[in-house]
Design an enzyme around this catalytic site. Structure first.
Site, PDB file in Angstrom:
ATOM      1  N   SER A 261       0.837  -1.199   0.000  1.00 40.28           N
ATOM      2  CA  SER A 261       0.000   0.000   0.000  1.00 40.28           C
ATOM      3  C   SER A 261       0.870   1.247   0.000  1.00 40.28           C
ATOM      4  CB  SER A 261      -0.893   0.032   1.244  1.00 40.28           C
ATOM      5  OG  SER A 261      -0.142   0.380   2.397  1.00 40.28           O
ATOM      6  N   ASP A 262       0.390   2.306  -0.655  1.00 36.85           N
ATOM      7  CA  ASP A 262       0.978   3.604  -0.367  1.00 36.85           C
ATOM      8  C   ASP A 262       0.665   3.881   1.095  1.00 36.85           C
ATOM      9  OD1 ASP A 262       2.237   6.054  -0.607  1.00 36.85           O
ATOM     10  OD2 ASP A 262       1.227   6.569  -2.472  1.00 36.85           O
ATOM     11  N   TRP A 263       1.416   4.796   1.700  1.00 32.26           N
ATOM     12  CA  TRP A 263       1.319   4.983   3.145  1.00 32.26           C
ATOM     13  C   TRP A 263      -0.053   5.542   3.532  1.00 32.26           C
ATOM     14  CZ3 TRP A 263       5.133   2.631   1.470  1.00 32.26           C
ATOM     15  CH2 TRP A 263       6.187   2.197   2.247  1.00 32.26           C
ATOM     16  N   ALA A 265      -2.910   4.115   2.592  1.00 34.93           N
ATOM     17  CA  ALA A 265      -3.849   3.952   1.475  1.00 34.93           C
ATOM     18  C   ALA A 265      -4.778   2.766   1.649  1.00 34.93           C
ATOM     19  CB  ALA A 265      -3.079   3.810   0.161  1.00 34.93           C
TER      20      ALA A 265
END
Length: 730
Positions: A261-263, A265
């Site tokens: 995941s993006d941080w 997300a």
């Protein structure tokens, strides 16, 4: 005897290549066997722990079985300084500086896949030296609007160019046993409302424009990890989007790596667990213990997932697949025996950074051959602009860097022209960014401008070094630009300088296209991008002619913002209405829009001047008729007719003359960069698979190559076409 020994050596090398490939396949099989053995020994709790962070940039291993942690670092054009375990503050290390490589717009501008491989190898070595297992890059989101704050991190507006450049980058990084992590999957084309915006795009545009570079990264690049984006697609967040992560990425493309995941997300346990997310990072933590509401154990893929597994709400096979993927990533990186040590800040790395910067800089205008400047000239040069001295490796969001050194444009100009009298004044100053708030500059801007104009009056030449910077709402994460013109009244300043000095060169430092109301008032324009540690050296070499510019635009510069397709449809097209953004331009992104709609750009895609001249001749295709399984070969000759060495990028665009569906006027399908000495002539070949002339049939969910007549447009930019070749596809 010599011939015999030579043949024996060749045979030995061939056997070595064959055996090494067999060993590689065997190693992959061995990895899967080992993973099976490890999985059988893991507890349910240990499997879950592999699926979420334990700090800002690490994932726990399994100490009981000797499985190490997995460490990540931001990229994509340098290894970020160490961040504290549980906050975004810098850790304060003294040995975490790096080589700052040029941003990826500069890399894309080189049109040089071999150089992209060198870039990947070098940055991979730096990541390995810093004990990183995953480098969070490269970025391949398509350049849709000139306002997007993160365009500088990406590879331009064309899916074929981005696909061609990203694959060797990945190979280079991963040969160091460091995983590349291609981002942001998918449709993350703006920073405004990025955590909420729902992208409404038709299936054809999705598959033809926004997914090809990701597909190339997986299918050709064999990338080991992918980062899920913040935004939504079809009303569902990307990190828990079944269509993107399961149906397309893991099933159709056969991705066997890890989706990270993006941080922050991830947004739910069930969605993240069932629909493709493998590692959850950055979900709002401010503490280390379970007593804190947002601790790591409270991540969606942590204790909440464990409870759902224990209650039978989610089958154990789901977490087994995630654990298997994470273990596979570890086997490819942190658990590799005899892993290379890596290196950082070496001369070789700075040489790569400088070479990318030199090949990426673009000569946009050169009236009366103002450039290059004689390096032995004793003229008075007034360097004006804050960007001549401002550090550009700082700021910009997660891609900020702690560079070992950053040679400024001013220093590069002084070094390039040692006999000239070089002065510098700011002319303007930028505000600074504090917690995503842009402060106004403290200095009196009128006074700074007046000093600059007075210096310009006294100089033989002015080199204005301006553009954008990595402040919030310029080229920066989490905020888009608020306008298309240059900030801090630079447009007016350039015009005022040109009124008192007829010999003005503008050097634009930016990651985006900008308006140029002053273009006809200046003699030369150089697009310098954010070029990293060796910016000044590269710029000095370009301005002095020590290096002949060969960069080509990977984006279109519109004359005005409303000409850009994303801005043609009002707020629906950008930044969106009611948290939905509508990609109404469909497949007509970038030059596809400008060419099809017959809109003249400020500077077209693929454009870039040189200090020499080239002539192409005898351009033809190897045949006139092809089956759909064939490869078209475009052949010809190119000659350097000038007095200095230089490189030209031959570009082949394809038009479907009578398509049954809407198609752009032309699409880039092949290119080759060729270096030539003065009066040297070379032959060239550019191969184009007929299968690449396809379009995506959304109704039947398949790719189609139509029979009929195609026009191959061969030239040096999307608007500089030298030869048209017609072929038939049976």
């Amino acid at each position: 005897m010599k011939i015999y020994l030579y043949r024996k050596l060749i045979l030995s090398l061939l056997l070595l290549v064959v055996s090494s490939s067999l060993v590689s396949a065997q190693e992959e099989q061995d990895i899967e066997t080992k993973i099976d053995q490890i999985l059988s020994q893991l507890t349910l709790e240990e499997k879950v722990k592999l699926c979420h962070a334990q700090s800002k940039f690490s994932v726990p291993g399994v100490a009981r079985l000797g499985i190490p942690e997995l460490w990540m670092s931001d990229g994509p054009h340098g290894v970020r300084a160490e961040i504290s375990w549980d906050s975004w503050k810098h850790a304060g290390w003294t040995n975490d500086s790096c080589t700052a490589f040029p941003a990826l717009t500069a890399l894309a501008s080189t049109f040089n896949p071999a150089l992209s491989r060198e870039f990947g190898v070098a940055i991979g070595e730096e990541a390995r030296y810093r004990h990183k297992d995953v480098l969070l890059g490269p970025g391949v989101n398509i350049y849709r609007t000139p306002l997007n704050g993160r365009n500088f991190e990406y590879m331009g507006e064309d899916p074929f160019l981005a696909s061609t450049m990203v694959v060797p980058y990945i190979h280079g990084v991963q040969q160091n046993k460091v995983a590349a992590c291609v981002k942001h999957y998918a449709l993350n084309n703006q920073e405004v409302l990025r955590n909420e915006i729902d992208v409404v795009v038709d299936k054809r545009a999705l598959h033809e424009i926004y997914l090809p570079a990701f597909k190339a990264a997986v299918v050709q690049g064999k990338v080991w990890s992918i980062m899920g984006a913040y935004n939504k697609y079809e009303g569902v967040y990307c990190c828990e989007n079944k269509s993107l992560n399961i149906d397309i990425l893991k099933r159709k493309w056969g991705f066997d790596g890890v989706v990270i995941s993006d941080w922050a997300a991830a947004h739910s346990t069930k969605g993240s667990a069932l629909y493709g997310l493998d590692i959850e990072m950055g979900t709002g933590t401010n503490g280390l213990t379970t007593s804190v509401a947002n601790s790591y154990d409270s991540y969606y893929l942590a204790t909440p997932l464990l409870k759902m597994l224990q209650n039978g709400q989610i089958e154990e096979s789901v977490v087994n697949d995630k654990a298997r993927r994470v273990l596979r990533l570890m086997m490819r990186t942190t658990m590799v025996p005899n892993r290379p040590y890596g290196s950082k800040g070496s001369k070789a790395h700075f040489d790569v950074a400088r070479k990318v910067a030199e090949e990426g800089m673009i000569l946009l205008r050169n009236q009366n051959n103002t450039l290059p400047i004689d390096e032995k000239s004793n003229i008075k040069i007034a360097v004006i602009g804050q960007n001549a001295v401002k550090k550009m490796t700082l700021g910009g969001g997660s891609s900020e860097l702690k560079a070992i050194h950053e040679i400024s444009p001013l220093q590069g100009i002084k070094d390039a022209f040692p006999e000239a009298t070089v002065t510098h004044t700011f002319g303007y100053t930028a505000g600074e960014t504090v917690y995503d708030v842009l402060t106004y500059p403290k200095e009196n801007q009128d006074s700074l401008a007046m000093v600059a104009i007075n210096q310009a009056k006294e100089a033989d030449m002015v080199i204005f070094v301006g553009g954008l910077n990595k402040n919030y709402q310029q080229d920066c994460e989490n905020g888009d630009r608020t306008g298309y013109n240059l900030p801090y009244n630079q447009d007016q300043l350039i015009e005022n300088i040109a009124n008192v000095n007829s010999n003005v060169v503008v050097v634009l430092v930016s990651g985006n296209a900008v308006a140029m109301p002053w273009r006809s008032d200046v003699k030369a324009i150089v697009q310098a991008w954010y070029s990293g540690s060796e910016t000044g050296s590269a710029l000095g070499n370009i301005l002095s002619g020590k290096v002949n510019p060969s960069g080509k635009l990977p984006i279109t510069f519109p004359k005005q913002l409303d000409d850009s397709p994303a801005h043609t449809f009002g707020k629906q097209g950008y930044p969106g209405i009611a948290k939905k953004v509508y990609y109404k331009e469909g497949i007509l992104v970038g030059y596809r829009w400008f060419d099809t709609k017959k809109i003249d750009p400020l500077y077209c895609f693929g454009y870039g001047l040189s200090y020499t001249n080239f002539k192409m001749d005898k351009i033809h295709s190897d045949r006139k008729s092809y089956d759909k399984e064939d490869v078209i070969t475009v052949k010809g000759e190119i000659e350097n007719t000038g007095k200095v060495s230089g490189s030209e990028v031959i570009q082949v665009y394809v038009e479907d003359v009578k398509s049954s569906v809407l198609k752009p006027l032309q699409e880039l399908k092949g290119f080759k960069k060729i270096k030539l000495n003065p009066l040297e002539k070379k032959t060239f070949q550019i191969k184009i698979p007929v299968s690449s002339l396809n379009y995506y049939d959304a109704d039947n969910e398949k790719w189609v190559v139509e029979s009929g007549r195609y026009r191959l447009r061969v030239g040096t930019s999307s608007r500089d076409i030298i030869k048209n070749i017609y072929v038939e596809v049976k």
